[in-house]
Design a protein around this motif. Sequence first.
Motif, PDB file in Angstrom:
ATOM      1  N   LEU A 137      49.894  95.883  92.743  1.00  7.69           N
ATOM      2  CA  LEU A 137      51.271  95.439  92.347  1.00  7.69           C
ATOM      3  C   LEU A 137      51.714  96.575  91.616  1.00  7.69           C
ATOM      4  O   LEU A 137      53.195  97.018  92.033  1.00  7.69           O
ATOM      5  N   ILE A 138      51.233  97.281  90.795  1.00  2.60           N
ATOM      6  CA  ILE A 138      51.575  98.543  90.298  1.00  2.60           C
ATOM      7  C   ILE A 138      52.005  99.626  91.228  1.00  2.60           C
ATOM      8  O   ILE A 138      53.041 100.243  91.418  1.00  2.60           O
ATOM      9  N   GLU A 139      50.964  99.786  92.211  1.00  9.44           N
ATOM     10  CA  GLU A 139      51.177 100.666  93.088  1.00  9.44           C
ATOM     11  C   GLU A 139      52.267 100.597  94.209  1.00  9.44           C
ATOM     12  O   GLU A 139      52.745 101.469  94.663  1.00  9.44           O
ATOM     13  N   GLN A 140      52.545  99.177  94.322  1.00  6.15           N
ATOM     14  CA  GLN A 140      53.895  98.842  95.256  1.00  6.15           C
ATOM     15  C   GLN A 140      55.184  98.536  94.491  1.00  6.15           C
ATOM     16  O   GLN A 140      56.000  98.284  95.064  1.00  6.15           O
ATOM     17  N   ASN A 141      54.892  98.839  93.073  1.00 12.21           N
ATOM     18  CA  ASN A 141      56.116  99.065  92.108  1.00 12.21           C
ATOM     19  C   ASN A 141      56.764  97.527  92.060  1.00 12.21           C
ATOM     20  O   ASN A 141      57.852  97.451  91.800  1.00 12.21           O
ATOM     21  N   SER A 142      55.990  96.591  92.464  1.00  4.41           N
ATOM     22  CA  SER A 142      56.341  95.272  92.109  1.00  4.41           C
ATOM     23  C   SER A 142      56.272  94.713  90.554  1.00  4.41           C
ATOM     24  O   SER A 142      57.130  94.131  90.402  1.00  4.41           O
ATOM     25  N   VAL A 143      55.419  95.321  89.990  1.00  8.04           N
ATOM     26  CA  VAL A 143      55.576  95.081  88.324  1.00  8.04           C
ATOM     27  C   VAL A 143      55.392  96.407  87.715  1.00  8.04           C
ATOM     28  O   VAL A 143      54.985  97.575  88.296  1.00  8.04           O
ATOM     29  N   SER A 144      56.047  96.537  86.591  1.00  7.03           N
ATOM     30  CA  SER A 144      55.999  97.690  85.844  1.00  7.03           C
ATOM     31  C   SER A 144      55.063  97.695  84.689  1.00  7.03           C
ATOM     32  O   SER A 144      55.248  96.726  83.935  1.00  7.03           O
TER      33      SER A 144
ATOM     34  N   SER B 270      50.541 100.041  76.986  1.00  5.27           N
ATOM     35  CA  SER B 270      49.036  99.847  76.892  1.00  5.27           C
ATOM     36  C   SER B 270      48.140  99.520  78.061  1.00  5.27           C
ATOM     37  O   SER B 270      47.104 100.018  78.181  1.00  5.27           O
ATOM     38  N   SER B 271      48.822  98.881  79.119  1.00  7.43           N
ATOM     39  CA  SER B 271      47.796  98.623  80.178  1.00  7.43           C
ATOM     40  C   SER B 271      47.771  99.909  81.054  1.00  7.43           C
ATOM     41  O   SER B 271      46.856 100.097  81.688  1.00  7.43           O
ATOM     42  N   LEU B 272      48.709 100.460  81.187  1.00  8.06           N
ATOM     43  CA  LEU B 272      48.930 101.844  81.970  1.00  8.06           C
ATOM     44  C   LEU B 272      47.804 102.697  81.372  1.00  8.06           C
ATOM     45  O   LEU B 272      46.860 103.358  82.087  1.00  8.06           O
ATOM     46  N   LYS B 273      47.887 102.836  79.742  1.00  9.17           N
ATOM     47  CA  LYS B 273      46.846 103.782  79.467  1.00  9.17           C
ATOM     48  C   LYS B 273      45.488 103.243  79.504  1.00  9.17           C
ATOM     49  O   LYS B 273      44.432 104.145  79.827  1.00  9.17           O
ATOM     50  N   LYS B 274      45.220 101.892  79.655  1.00  9.43           N
ATOM     51  CA  LYS B 274      43.896 101.370  79.785  1.00  9.43           C
ATOM     52  C   LYS B 274      43.374 101.889  81.288  1.00  9.43           C
ATOM     53  O   LYS B 274      42.346 102.170  81.561  1.00  9.43           O
ATOM     54  N   ILE B 275      44.402 101.653  82.296  1.00 14.79           N
ATOM     55  CA  ILE B 275      44.106 102.105  83.709  1.00 14.79           C
ATOM     56  C   ILE B 275      43.845 103.872  83.865  1.00 14.79           C
ATOM     57  O   ILE B 275      42.725 104.141  84.523  1.00 14.79           O
ATOM     58  N   LEU B 276      44.755 104.472  83.152  1.00 17.75           N
ATOM     59  CA  LEU B 276      44.457 105.657  83.093  1.00 17.75           C
ATOM     60  C   LEU B 276      43.278 106.290  82.476  1.00 17.75           C
ATOM     61  O   LEU B 276      42.552 107.353  82.842  1.00 17.75           O
ATOM     62  N   ASP B 277      42.719 105.737  81.277  1.00 20.50           N
ATOM     63  CA  ASP B 277      41.670 106.025  80.582  1.00 20.50           C
ATOM     64  C   ASP B 277      40.466 105.884  81.644  1.00 20.50           C
ATOM     65  O   ASP B 277      39.418 106.570  81.254  1.00 20.50           O
ATOM     66  N   ALA B 278      40.545 104.701  82.592  1.00 20.63           N
ATOM     67  CA  ALA B 278      39.264 104.485  83.340  1.00 20.63           C
ATOM     68  C   ALA B 278      39.246 105.552  84.409  1.00 20.63           C
ATOM     69  O   ALA B 278      38.184 105.471  84.971  1.00 20.63           O
ATOM     70  N   MET B 279      40.308 106.363  84.795  1.00 20.54           N
ATOM     71  CA  MET B 279      39.962 107.302  85.885  1.00 20.54           C
ATOM     72  C   MET B 279      39.066 108.634  85.496  1.00 20.54           C
ATOM     73  O   MET B 279      38.325 108.836  86.337  1.00 20.54           O
ATOM     74  N   PRO B 280      39.159 109.250  84.477  1.00 20.54           N
ATOM     75  CA  PRO B 280      40.321 109.132  83.180  1.00 20.54           C
ATOM     76  C   PRO B 280      41.168 110.155  83.550  1.00 20.54           C
ATOM     77  O   PRO B 280      41.153 111.294  84.264  1.00 20.54           O
ATOM     78  N   ALA B 281      42.533 109.979  83.176  1.00 24.95           N
ATOM     79  CA  ALA B 281      43.731 110.617  83.259  1.00 24.95           C
ATOM     80  C   ALA B 281      44.380 110.300  81.964  1.00 24.95           C
ATOM     81  O   ALA B 281      44.430 109.298  81.354  1.00 24.95           O
ATOM     82  N   SER B 282      45.422 111.296  81.461  1.00 29.65           N
ATOM     83  CA  SER B 282      46.017 111.226  80.349  1.00 29.65           C
ATOM     84  C   SER B 282      47.479 110.684  80.771  1.00 29.65           C
ATOM     85  O   SER B 282      47.855 110.903  81.630  1.00 29.65           O
ATOM     86  N   ILE B 283      48.146 109.942  79.975  1.00 29.51           N
ATOM     87  CA  ILE B 283      49.636 109.465  79.933  1.00 29.51           C
ATOM     88  C   ILE B 283      50.513 110.831  80.290  1.00 29.51           C
ATOM     89  O   ILE B 283      51.305 110.857  81.025  1.00 29.51           O
ATOM     90  N   SER B 284      50.073 111.934  79.625  1.00 32.85           N
ATOM     91  CA  SER B 284      51.410 113.029  79.644  1.00 32.85           C
ATOM     92  C   SER B 284      50.945 113.596  81.222  1.00 32.85           C
ATOM     93  O   SER B 284      51.694 114.037  81.936  1.00 32.85           O
ATOM     94  N   GLU B 285      49.743 113.535  81.576  1.00 32.62           N
ATOM     95  CA  GLU B 285      49.257 114.181  82.892  1.00 32.62           C
ATOM     96  C   GLU B 285      49.896 113.316  83.892  1.00 32.62           C
ATOM     97  O   GLU B 285      50.599 113.872  84.990  1.00 32.62           O
ATOM     98  N   PHE B 286      50.033 111.865  83.718  1.00 33.77           N
ATOM     99  CA  PHE B 286      50.451 111.147  84.617  1.00 33.77           C
ATOM    100  C   PHE B 286      51.837 111.330  84.867  1.00 33.77           C
ATOM    101  O   PHE B 286      52.505 111.493  85.949  1.00 33.77           O
ATOM    102  N   PHE B 287      52.773 111.531  83.697  1.00 35.23           N
ATOM    103  CA  PHE B 287      54.063 111.797  83.940  1.00 35.23           C
ATOM    104  C   PHE B 287      54.561 113.076  84.319  1.00 35.23           C
ATOM    105  O   PHE B 287      55.591 113.117  84.916  1.00 35.23           O
ATOM    106  N   ALA B 288      53.601 114.238  83.858  1.00 31.57           N
ATOM    107  CA  ALA B 288      54.028 115.574  84.354  1.00 31.57           C
ATOM    108  C   ALA B 288      54.146 115.600  85.873  1.00 31.57           C
ATOM    109  O   ALA B 288      54.656 116.415  86.230  1.00 31.57           O
TER     110      ALA B 288
END
Length: 193
Positions: free
Chosen positions: A37-44, A48-66
């Motif tokens: 759903l997130i990848e289809q942009n159906s939900v935002s 905290s949930s984005l952080k959980k998902i990124l931690d699992a990869m792992p990737a950081s929030i700043s890297e995500f938005f950069a």
Amino acid sequence: MSGFDVGARLKQLRLRAALSQRELAKRAGVTNSTISLIEQNSVSPSVSSLKKILDAMPASISEFFAGEQSSQEKVFYRASELTEIGDGQLSWRLVGARRPNRSMSIIHERYPPGADTGDDMLEHDGEEGGVVVAGTIELTVDGEARLLTAGDAYYFDSRLPHRFRNVSDNECVIVSANNPPSFSDGSGEHHHH
């Protein structure tokens, strides 16, 4: 708000980490449908949930938005050039998101009435501080809650569980800084001794 394509960026990082939607969901402790759903942009996703998902990869929030790093080091930023990293309810606008080798994050935070960073307290490496510019915020750090109003400030070790909540009827505005510059140490592990 910048039209940041959260879905496409998540997919890009997930594929880079060679994870299926199912595998990423399992690691992050969210349902399979959440990732799709997130990848289809159906939900935002919430911060905290984005952080959980990124931690699992792992990737950081700043890297995500950069996104793709641009190499030039800007000095001045118009309000419209700050990168929105909020969750659609609260607004966190990051200064210099694309700056290479940033060693801190400076964030212009706006919390509408009722905004809350969530029951699952935030915890990450580093330290953070800020000054309340307008309004009132309830800040809980390691079990102690305080109401802070314009001109009041805070500074704490980010490994302590913390939460920001606007319990007033007016918007609260904070300018904050934290170090290291991501909201994650990137290892996905949190050591508590």
